[in-house]
Design a protein around this motif. Structure first.
Motif, PDB file in Angstrom:
ATOM      1  N   GLU A 317       0.833  -1.206   0.000  1.00 22.75           N
ATOM      2  CA  GLU A 317       0.000   0.000   0.000  1.00 22.75           C
ATOM      3  C   GLU A 317       0.864   1.251   0.000  1.00 22.75           C
ATOM      4  O   GLU A 317       0.660   2.176  -0.807  1.00 22.75           O
ATOM      5  N   TYR A 318       1.840   1.280   0.906  1.00 20.28           N
ATOM      6  CA  TYR A 318       2.638   2.507   1.030  1.00 20.28           C
ATOM      7  C   TYR A 318       3.726   2.600  -0.035  1.00 20.28           C
ATOM      8  O   TYR A 318       4.188   3.707  -0.346  1.00 20.28           O
ATOM      9  N   ALA A 319       4.121   1.478  -0.607  1.00 23.32           N
ATOM     10  CA  ALA A 319       5.022   1.546  -1.757  1.00 23.32           C
ATOM     11  C   ALA A 319       4.303   2.202  -2.940  1.00 23.32           C
ATOM     12  O   ALA A 319       4.869   3.067  -3.631  1.00 23.32           O
ATOM     13  N   LEU A 320       3.048   1.810  -3.176  1.00 29.31           N
ATOM     14  CA  LEU A 320       2.263   2.434  -4.244  1.00 29.31           C
ATOM     15  C   LEU A 320       1.998   3.903  -3.945  1.00 29.31           C
ATOM     16  O   LEU A 320       2.033   4.756  -4.835  1.00 29.31           O
ATOM     17  N   LEU A 321       1.747   4.200  -2.667  1.00 28.77           N
ATOM     18  CA  LEU A 321       1.524   5.599  -2.276  1.00 28.77           C
ATOM     19  C   LEU A 321       2.796   6.420  -2.496  1.00 28.77           C
ATOM     20  O   LEU A 321       2.748   7.552  -2.997  1.00 28.77           O
ATOM     21  N   GLY A 322       3.950   5.843  -2.115  1.00 32.00           N
ATOM     22  CA  GLY A 322       5.227   6.526  -2.340  1.00 32.00           C
ATOM     23  C   GLY A 322       5.521   6.709  -3.813  1.00 32.00           C
ATOM     24  O   GLY A 322       6.029   7.748  -4.238  1.00 32.00           O
ATOM     25  N   LEU A 323       5.174   5.699  -4.622  1.00 30.28           N
ATOM     26  CA  LEU A 323       5.373   5.788  -6.063  1.00 30.28           C
ATOM     27  C   LEU A 323       4.520   6.893  -6.670  1.00 30.28           C
ATOM     28  O   LEU A 323       5.006   7.718  -7.459  1.00 30.28           O
ATOM     29  N   MET A 324       3.246   6.949  -6.280  1.00 31.11           N
ATOM     30  CA  MET A 324       2.364   7.999  -6.808  1.00 31.11           C
ATOM     31  C   MET A 324       2.829   9.383  -6.368  1.00 31.11           C
ATOM     32  O   MET A 324       2.871  10.329  -7.167  1.00 31.11           O
ATOM     33  N   GLY A 325       3.185   9.507  -5.098  1.00 31.82           N
ATOM     34  CA  GLY A 325       3.638  10.809  -4.587  1.00 31.82           C
ATOM     35  C   GLY A 325       4.926  11.261  -5.255  1.00 31.82           C
ATOM     36  O   GLY A 325       5.088  12.447  -5.577  1.00 31.82           O
ATOM     37  N   SER A 326       5.842  10.315  -5.502  1.00 32.49           N
ATOM     38  CA  SER A 326       7.117  10.674  -6.127  1.00 32.49           C
ATOM     39  C   SER A 326       6.930  11.096  -7.574  1.00 32.49           C
ATOM     40  O   SER A 326       7.534  12.065  -8.031  1.00 32.49           O
ATOM     41  N   VAL A 327       6.093  10.356  -8.304  1.00 31.15           N
ATOM     42  CA  VAL A 327       5.830  10.720  -9.701  1.00 31.15           C
ATOM     43  C   VAL A 327       5.155  12.090  -9.779  1.00 31.15           C
ATOM     44  O   VAL A 327       5.535  12.936 -10.603  1.00 31.15           O
ATOM     45  N   LEU A 328       4.168  12.294  -8.916  1.00 32.01           N
ATOM     46  CA  LEU A 328       3.491  13.598  -8.895  1.00 32.01           C
ATOM     47  C   LEU A 328       4.461  14.703  -8.508  1.00 32.01           C
ATOM     48  O   LEU A 328       4.434  15.808  -9.075  1.00 32.01           O
ATOM     49  N   GLY A 329       5.341  14.411  -7.533  1.00 32.77           N
ATOM     50  CA  GLY A 329       6.339  15.397  -7.119  1.00 32.77           C
ATOM     51  C   GLY A 329       7.299  15.745  -8.234  1.00 32.77           C
ATOM     52  O   GLY A 329       7.684  16.916  -8.395  1.00 32.77           O
ATOM     53  N   ILE A 330       7.699  14.741  -9.027  1.00 27.00           N
ATOM     54  CA  ILE A 330       8.596  15.004 -10.152  1.00 27.00           C
ATOM     55  C   ILE A 330       7.920  15.904 -11.181  1.00 27.00           C
ATOM     56  O   ILE A 330       8.528  16.860 -11.683  1.00 27.00           O
TER      57      ILE A 330
END
Length: 403
Positions: A317-330
């Motif tokens: 769950e939090y790996a996917l959340l981190g992935l989404m947040g990182s992509v959005l942050g980029i």
């Protein structure tokens, strides 16, 4: 399981949004600050190269150690032959000769100690794109006895373009020689210390002043700064080390090296701070979520799920959340970087300089990759301990949370 994980992520929209905001903020901060620092490095690098040093300099062996004490013992023999050979290299844009000297500048009323360079004016003009002419114009080959003064020298002697100044220097035999020059222009570089003492005159005039035909260095300008190390290696194989000393610009630029070291350490500390910030923010969110979902985890274990399955669900769950947040942050970080670069960031003069500049935020792939990894890994790390605690829950106690 993936559908179940996505359902859990968006079950609490507010908490998910706050967690994403923390990740996005961390990633954007790293991209902006990293790109800003990279721009400082590039601008300082190019100003250093294109105002004084060129990309590579060639001396007689021992010049950088003993040349200031015994300059006439460390001159290049047959520099024209070396320059002609280098001019045929595809990565070389320009090769120029310099004769360095020290002496006094006299305006008819006072003397001022100077460091002088005899240069090939037209070639140096192509090198010195970062050398700003504060007053007057650039020196040319037609100015047989013209002189460029550093801003500090001009100020100390109260000289302006069109005025005359006399240079006094010792010849190799120890005699005192003097020649009068007309001030053609006053220059300013990125280094205030250099501008305080430096003057430039045509190489032929410098050789006449010094009663010498030699030169101290060959300065090489490359077409691309990225070719510096390869050209340095090629020169090292061609010119014997016992005869010649070859220095890249970054070996000669002490201020650049210290500045890069300082900012890299500061940026490293910032990475740690952002990592801790994301860890704390996400960790708090994970703890709250697991507390509220205790009954859910009890039910899953009662249905046969093992402790390892609970850990996998939470980490996924939090790996996917981190992935989404990182992509959005980029995405957000790159957009902000483009906007900031388009507008420009006015900067005051850096230390040891009195000339400001306009900074930008560069898009650096390595910085973006580092920001992405920090966003994802920090989120996963924040979920490790809470997921282990959830996996150790007693089924009976966990099921009571459903009551």
């Amino acid at each position: 399981m993936v559908r179940f994980v996505f359902h859990n992520i968006f079950r609490q929209i507010t908490r998910t949004f706050l967690t994403l905001a923390a990740i996005v903020l961390g990633v954007v901060s790293l991209i902006i600050v990293g790109g800003f620092v990279a721009d400082i490095f590039v601008q300082l690098q190019e100003n250093t190269i294109h105002s004084q040093l060129g990309h590579i300099q060639i001396y007689k062996q021992g010049y950088t150690t003993f040349g200031r004490k015994e300059p006439y013992h460390y001159v290049l023999e047959q520099p024209e032959a070396i320059a002609k050979e280098l001019a045929g290299w595809h990565e070389v844009s320009e090769v120029m000769m310099r004769l360095n000297f020290t002496g006094l500048a006299n305006n008819g009323r006072a003397d001022f100690p100077i460091f002088g360079e005899g240069v090939e004016p037209d070639k140096e003009a192509r090198l010195g794109t970062s050398l700003a002419i504060h007053a007057g114009r650039q020196l040319t080959d037609a100015d047989g006895f013209g002189i460029l003064l550093g801003q500090g020298v001009a100020k100390a002697l109260n000289l302006n373009p069109g005025d005359y100044v006399t240079l006094l220097a010792n010849t190799p035999e120890g005699a005192l020689n003097s020649i009068e020059f007309q001030v053609i222009g006053i220059f300013q570089t990125f280094s205030k210390e250099y501008d305080e003492r430096a003057v430039r005159i045509p190489l032929s005039a410098a050789q006449e002043l010094m009663a010498a035909t030699a030169v101290h260095s060959l300065v090489i300008l490359l077409s691309d700064t990225a070719d510096t190390d390869s050209a340095l290696h090629r020169l090292g194989r061609w010119l014997p080390a016992e005869t010649y000393e070859i220095k890249a610009w970054y070996e000669l630029a002490d201020f650049y090296r210290k500045t890069v070291d300082l900012y890299e350490r500061q940026f490293g500390v910032l990475k740690i701070i952002i990592l801790v910030m994301v860890l704390l923010s996400v960790g708090n969110s994970v703890n709250m979520a697991i507390y509220e979902r205790t009954g859910e985890f009890g039910t899953l274990m009662a249905l046969g799920r093992r402790s390892g399955d609970i850990i996998k669900i939470i980490l996924l769950e939090y790996a996917l959340l981190g992935l989404m947040g990182s992509v959005l942050g980029i995405i957000i970080g790159v957009v902000i970087a483009y906007i900031a670069s388009g507008v420009g960031i006015p900067m005051p003069p850096p230390p040891n300089a009195d000339m400001g500049y306009t900074a930008s935020v560069r898009i650096v792939p390595s910085v973006i990759l580092a920001a992405f990894l920090v966003g994802v890994l920090a989120t996963i790390m924040a979920a490790v301990l809470p997921s282990r605690r959830a996996a150790k829950l007693q089924i009976v106690e966990a099921l009571r949370s459903n009551i």
